[in-house]
Motif scaffolding. Structure first.
Motif, PDB file in Angstrom:
ATOM      1  N   PRO A  37      -1.472   0.998   0.142  1.00 24.00           N
ATOM      2  CA  PRO A  37      -2.624   0.608   0.405  1.00 24.00           C
ATOM      3  C   PRO A  37      -3.211  -0.690   0.037  1.00 24.00           C
ATOM      4  CG  PRO A  37      -2.919   2.189  -1.427  1.00 24.00           C
ATOM      5  CD  PRO A  37      -1.525   2.224  -0.902  1.00 24.00           C
ATOM      6  N   ILE A  38      -2.654  -1.083  -1.345  1.00 21.66           N
ATOM      7  CA  ILE A  38      -2.605  -2.407  -1.781  1.00 21.66           C
ATOM      8  C   ILE A  38      -1.988  -3.656  -0.794  1.00 21.66           C
ATOM      9  CG2 ILE A  38      -1.989  -3.958  -3.773  1.00 21.66           C
ATOM     10  CD1 ILE A  38      -2.671  -1.816  -5.467  1.00 21.66           C
ATOM     11  N   ARG A  39      -0.735  -3.151  -0.362  1.00 21.21           N
ATOM     12  CA  ARG A  39       0.030  -4.145   0.305  1.00 21.21           C
ATOM     13  C   ARG A  39      -0.643  -4.178   1.778  1.00 21.21           C
ATOM     14  NH1 ARG A  39       5.999  -5.252  -0.050  1.00 21.21           N
ATOM     15  NH2 ARG A  39       6.135  -6.728   1.894  1.00 21.21           N
ATOM     16  N   LEU A  40      -1.248  -3.187   2.356  1.00 24.47           N
ATOM     17  CA  LEU A  40      -2.251  -3.211   3.336  1.00 24.47           C
ATOM     18  C   LEU A  40      -3.229  -4.381   3.556  1.00 24.47           C
ATOM     19  CD1 LEU A  40      -1.839   0.332   4.881  1.00 24.47           C
ATOM     20  CD2 LEU A  40      -0.661  -1.416   5.740  1.00 24.47           C
ATOM     21  N   GLU A  41      -3.968  -4.042   2.339  1.00 24.45           N
ATOM     22  CA  GLU A  41      -5.212  -4.890   2.171  1.00 24.45           C
ATOM     23  C   GLU A  41      -4.914  -6.430   1.950  1.00 24.45           C
ATOM     24  OE1 GLU A  41      -8.306  -4.407   2.723  1.00 24.45           O
ATOM     25  OE2 GLU A  41      -8.177  -2.252   2.837  1.00 24.45           O
ATOM     26  N   ILE A  42      -3.665  -6.514   0.840  1.00 26.95           N
ATOM     27  CA  ILE A  42      -3.335  -8.197   0.714  1.00 26.95           C
ATOM     28  C   ILE A  42      -2.703  -8.712   1.941  1.00 26.95           C
ATOM     29  CG2 ILE A  42      -1.856  -9.263  -0.659  1.00 26.95           C
ATOM     30  CD1 ILE A  42      -4.255  -8.049  -2.271  1.00 26.95           C
ATOM     31  N   GLU A  43      -2.088  -7.929   2.491  1.00 30.00           N
ATOM     32  CA  GLU A  43      -1.436  -8.745   3.821  1.00 30.00           C
ATOM     33  C   GLU A  43      -2.353  -8.963   4.742  1.00 30.00           C
ATOM     34  OE1 GLU A  43       1.591  -6.042   5.283  1.00 30.00           O
ATOM     35  OE2 GLU A  43       3.201  -6.854   4.008  1.00 30.00           O
ATOM     36  N   ALA A  44      -3.633  -8.105   5.033  1.00 29.45           N
ATOM     37  CA  ALA A  44      -4.678  -8.637   5.927  1.00 29.45           C
ATOM     38  C   ALA A  44      -5.279  -9.785   5.394  1.00 29.45           C
ATOM     39  CB  ALA A  44      -5.508  -7.588   5.939  1.00 29.45           C
ATOM     40  N   TRP A  45      -5.453  -9.888   4.024  1.00 31.12           N
ATOM     41  CA  TRP A  45      -6.128 -11.148   3.389  1.00 31.12           C
ATOM     42  C   TRP A  45      -5.327 -12.418   3.413  1.00 31.12           C
ATOM     43  CZ3 TRP A  45      -4.101 -12.799  -1.665  1.00 31.12           C
ATOM     44  CH2 TRP A  45      -4.745 -13.949  -2.009  1.00 31.12           C
ATOM     45  N   MET A  46      -3.850 -12.232   3.364  1.00 33.85           N
ATOM     46  CA  MET A  46      -2.987 -13.378   3.453  1.00 33.85           C
ATOM     47  C   MET A  46      -3.190 -13.870   4.841  1.00 33.85           C
ATOM     48  SD  MET A  46       0.082 -12.508   0.858  1.00 33.85           S
ATOM     49  CE  MET A  46       0.593 -10.960   1.740  1.00 33.85           C
ATOM     50  N   ALA A  47      -3.101 -12.837   5.858  1.00 34.19           N
ATOM     51  CA  ALA A  47      -3.004 -13.548   6.984  1.00 34.19           C
ATOM     52  C   ALA A  47      -4.223 -13.902   7.599  1.00 34.19           C
ATOM     53  CB  ALA A  47      -2.766 -12.181   8.100  1.00 34.19           C
ATOM     54  N   ARG A  48      -5.155 -13.545   6.978  1.00 37.79           N
ATOM     55  CA  ARG A  48      -6.699 -14.031   7.441  1.00 37.79           C
ATOM     56  C   ARG A  48      -6.889 -15.440   7.068  1.00 37.79           C
ATOM     57  NH1 ARG A  48     -10.954 -12.065   3.502  1.00 37.79           N
ATOM     58  NH2 ARG A  48     -10.483 -14.088   2.499  1.00 37.79           N
ATOM     59  N   ASP A  49      -6.257 -15.841   5.682  1.00 39.03           N
ATOM     60  CA  ASP A  49      -6.406 -17.153   5.176  1.00 39.03           C
ATOM     61  C   ASP A  49      -4.949 -18.080   5.379  1.00 39.03           C
ATOM     62  OD1 ASP A  49      -8.896 -17.077   4.104  1.00 39.03           O
ATOM     63  OD2 ASP A  49      -8.014 -16.170   2.269  1.00 39.03           O
ATOM     64  N   HIS A  50      -4.355 -17.382   6.573  1.00 38.09           N
ATOM     65  CA  HIS A  50      -2.991 -18.090   7.041  1.00 38.09           C
ATOM     66  C   HIS A  50      -1.969 -18.822   6.045  1.00 38.09           C
ATOM     67  CE1 HIS A  50      -5.337 -17.842  10.795  1.00 38.09           C
ATOM     68  NE2 HIS A  50      -6.308 -18.589  10.190  1.00 38.09           N
ATOM     69  N   LEU A  51      -2.023 -17.938   4.999  1.00 33.34           N
ATOM     70  CA  LEU A  51      -0.956 -18.177   3.760  1.00 33.34           C
ATOM     71  C   LEU A  51       0.395 -18.278   4.465  1.00 33.34           C
ATOM     72  CD1 LEU A  51      -2.401 -16.361   0.701  1.00 33.34           C
ATOM     73  CD2 LEU A  51      -2.995 -18.537   1.675  1.00 33.34           C
ATOM     74  N   ILE A  59       3.228 -13.580  -3.807  1.00 34.70           N
ATOM     75  CA  ILE A  59       1.913 -12.656  -4.203  1.00 34.70           C
ATOM     76  C   ILE A  59       2.385 -11.186  -4.247  1.00 34.70           C
ATOM     77  CG2 ILE A  59      -0.209 -11.869  -3.250  1.00 34.70           C
ATOM     78  CD1 ILE A  59      -0.556 -14.944  -2.095  1.00 34.70           C
ATOM     79  N   ILE A  60       3.188 -10.932  -3.290  1.00 37.86           N
ATOM     80  CA  ILE A  60       3.519  -9.430  -3.133  1.00 37.86           C
ATOM     81  C   ILE A  60       4.364  -9.151  -4.371  1.00 37.86           C
ATOM     82  CG2 ILE A  60       4.967  -7.669  -1.844  1.00 37.86           C
ATOM     83  CD1 ILE A  60       2.288  -8.136  -0.812  1.00 37.86           C
ATOM     84  N   ASN A  61       5.414  -9.947  -4.613  1.00 37.48           N
ATOM     85  CA  ASN A  61       6.226  -9.662  -5.860  1.00 37.48           C
ATOM     86  C   ASN A  61       5.529  -9.822  -7.088  1.00 37.48           C
ATOM     87  OD1 ASN A  61       8.246  -9.537  -4.429  1.00 37.48           O
ATOM     88  ND2 ASN A  61       9.031 -11.767  -4.579  1.00 37.48           N
ATOM     89  N   PHE A  62       4.316 -10.490  -7.225  1.00 41.19           N
ATOM     90  CA  PHE A  62       3.632 -10.730  -8.389  1.00 41.19           C
ATOM     91  C   PHE A  62       2.876  -9.504  -8.426  1.00 41.19           C
ATOM     92  CE2 PHE A  62      -0.197 -11.634 -10.694  1.00 41.19           C
ATOM     93  CZ  PHE A  62       0.161 -12.380 -11.752  1.00 41.19           C
ATOM     94  N   ILE A  63       2.191  -9.002  -7.737  1.00 46.00           N
ATOM     95  CA  ILE A  63       1.120  -7.532  -7.660  1.00 46.00           C
ATOM     96  C   ILE A  63       2.180  -6.409  -7.953  1.00 46.00           C
ATOM     97  CG2 ILE A  63       0.003  -6.090  -6.328  1.00 46.00           C
ATOM     98  CD1 ILE A  63      -1.058  -8.666  -4.664  1.00 46.00           C
ATOM     99  N   GLN A  64       3.400  -6.392  -7.404  1.00 43.76           N
ATOM    100  CA  GLN A  64       4.285  -5.310  -7.688  1.00 43.76           C
ATOM    101  C   GLN A  64       4.691  -5.362  -9.181  1.00 43.76           C
ATOM    102  OE1 GLN A  64       7.129  -4.383  -4.951  1.00 43.76           O
ATOM    103  NE2 GLN A  64       8.550  -3.317  -6.384  1.00 43.76           N
ATOM    104  N   HIS A  65       4.885  -6.580  -9.652  1.00 40.05           N
ATOM    105  CA  HIS A  65       5.269  -6.893 -11.339  1.00 40.05           C
ATOM    106  C   HIS A  65       4.084  -6.284 -11.983  1.00 40.05           C
ATOM    107  CE1 HIS A  65       7.357  -8.483 -14.616  1.00 40.05           C
ATOM    108  NE2 HIS A  65       6.213  -9.172 -14.890  1.00 40.05           N
ATOM    109  N   ARG A  66       2.935  -6.689 -11.654  1.00 37.32           N
ATOM    110  CA  ARG A  66       1.652  -6.431 -12.315  1.00 37.32           C
ATOM    111  C   ARG A  66       1.416  -4.880 -12.509  1.00 37.32           C
ATOM    112  NH1 ARG A  66      -3.078  -9.180 -13.889  1.00 37.32           N
ATOM    113  NH2 ARG A  66      -4.653  -7.672 -14.099  1.00 37.32           N
ATOM    114  N   LEU A  67       1.873  -4.094 -11.236  1.00 37.81           N
ATOM    115  CA  LEU A  67       1.706  -2.758 -11.341  1.00 37.81           C
ATOM    116  C   LEU A  67       2.603  -2.216 -12.301  1.00 37.81           C
ATOM    117  CD1 LEU A  67       0.808  -1.991  -7.562  1.00 37.81           C
ATOM    118  CD2 LEU A  67      -0.563  -2.121  -9.405  1.00 37.81           C
ATOM    119  N   GLU A  68       3.950  -2.578 -12.119  1.00 36.33           N
ATOM    120  CA  GLU A  68       4.819  -2.272 -13.023  1.00 36.33           C
ATOM    121  C   GLU A  68       4.487  -2.165 -14.528  1.00 36.33           C
ATOM    122  OE1 GLU A  68       8.166  -4.510 -11.785  1.00 36.33           O
ATOM    123  OE2 GLU A  68       8.472  -3.191  -9.899  1.00 36.33           O
ATOM    124  N   GLN A  69       3.690  -3.213 -14.841  1.00 39.13           N
ATOM    125  CA  GLN A  69       3.321  -3.497 -16.270  1.00 39.13           C
ATOM    126  C   GLN A  69       2.187  -2.476 -16.625  1.00 39.13           C
ATOM    127  OE1 GLN A  69       2.753  -7.621 -16.277  1.00 39.13           O
ATOM    128  NE2 GLN A  69       4.735  -7.910 -17.695  1.00 39.13           N
TER     129      GLN A  69
END
Length: 227
Positions: A37-51, A59-69
């Motif tokens: 669910p996080i990836r779906l929301e974050i991908e929508a946000w990143m697409a919205r701001d045309h990153l 960003i995805i790698n950073f979030i995954q690493h954060r969750l692993e911690q």
């Protein structure tokens, strides 16, 4: 006898390794499920701001690493949880083009380094609907809107039914409010800089709003490093 003990020890070590692998596999599966669910929301946000794609991957790698911690991640306010480097890249990507639109009459127009430093000084802001961001007479902020909309108006005896004057102005996504702050910072004399500019209008959200803000104090701090 010694051979038996060695075999038993080897068996126990193998069991420990197997159990460790099982635990790691369970954790990986938990992270994978949590990321859906996080990836779906974050991908929508990143697409919205045309990153750009390379930034999206970071960003995805950073979030995954954060969750692993075992650290939380608020998908409603993602920028607050990203690294400083990623946040800086995002602010430059979104706000630098907007900033360049409002500086053609300022001496800093061609100073790419200074423009980037202004972007770095911006602070992320999140507001709910029907929130007063600024009141008349409060210190002016320069706001870069990335989501939602606000209404800017003066109260007067001639208010309409909405409590706004007929000159109410609506500011929406990818627009700026308060560019007078830059004029104060770069065009005013040192004596005038002692007086922080104030808002001449009320700024009120008409929906949920995401923005980046530049305050007079942050601008003064930045300017002090360039004098």
């Amino acid at each position: 006898m010694a051979t038996g003990r060695a075999a038993k020890k080897a068996e126990m070590e193998a069991e420990k390794v197997a159990e460790k692998k099982k635990m790691e596999a369970r954790k990986e599966e938990e992270i994978r499920i949590k990321m859906i669910p996080i990836r779906l929301e974050i991908e929508a946000w990143m697409a919205r701001d045309h990153l750009p794609d390379n930034m999206k991957e970071q960003i995805i790698n950073f979030i995954q690493h954060r969750l692993e911690q075992n650290k939380d991640f608020d998908i409603e306010k993602p920028i607050l949880h990203l690294s400083k480097d990623l946040t800086t890249e995002i602010k430059r990507h979104i706000c630098l083009p907007l900033l360049k639109k409002v500086v053609p009459n300022l001496a800093i127009q061609g100073d790419q380094n200074l423009l980037e430093q202004i972007c770095e000084s911006l602070k992320p802001k999140y507001y709910n609907e029907d929130i007063y961001i600024l009141q008349v007479g409060e210190p002016l902020m320069m706001l870069f809107f990335t989501q939602g909309s606000v209404c800017c108006f003066k109260t007067s005896n001639g208010e309409n039914r909405m409590g706004m004057d007929s000159d109410a102005q609506y500011i929406e996504k990818y627009e700026i409010w308060g560019e007078e702050l830059l004029e104060w910072g770069f065009n005013c004399s040192s004596a005038h800089k002692k007086l922080v500019p104030i808002s001449t209008k009320i700024v009120k959200t008409t929906s949920k709003v995401e923005a980046f803000a530049l305050t007079a104090n942050d601008l003064k701090k930045l300017l002090s490093m360039h004098t």
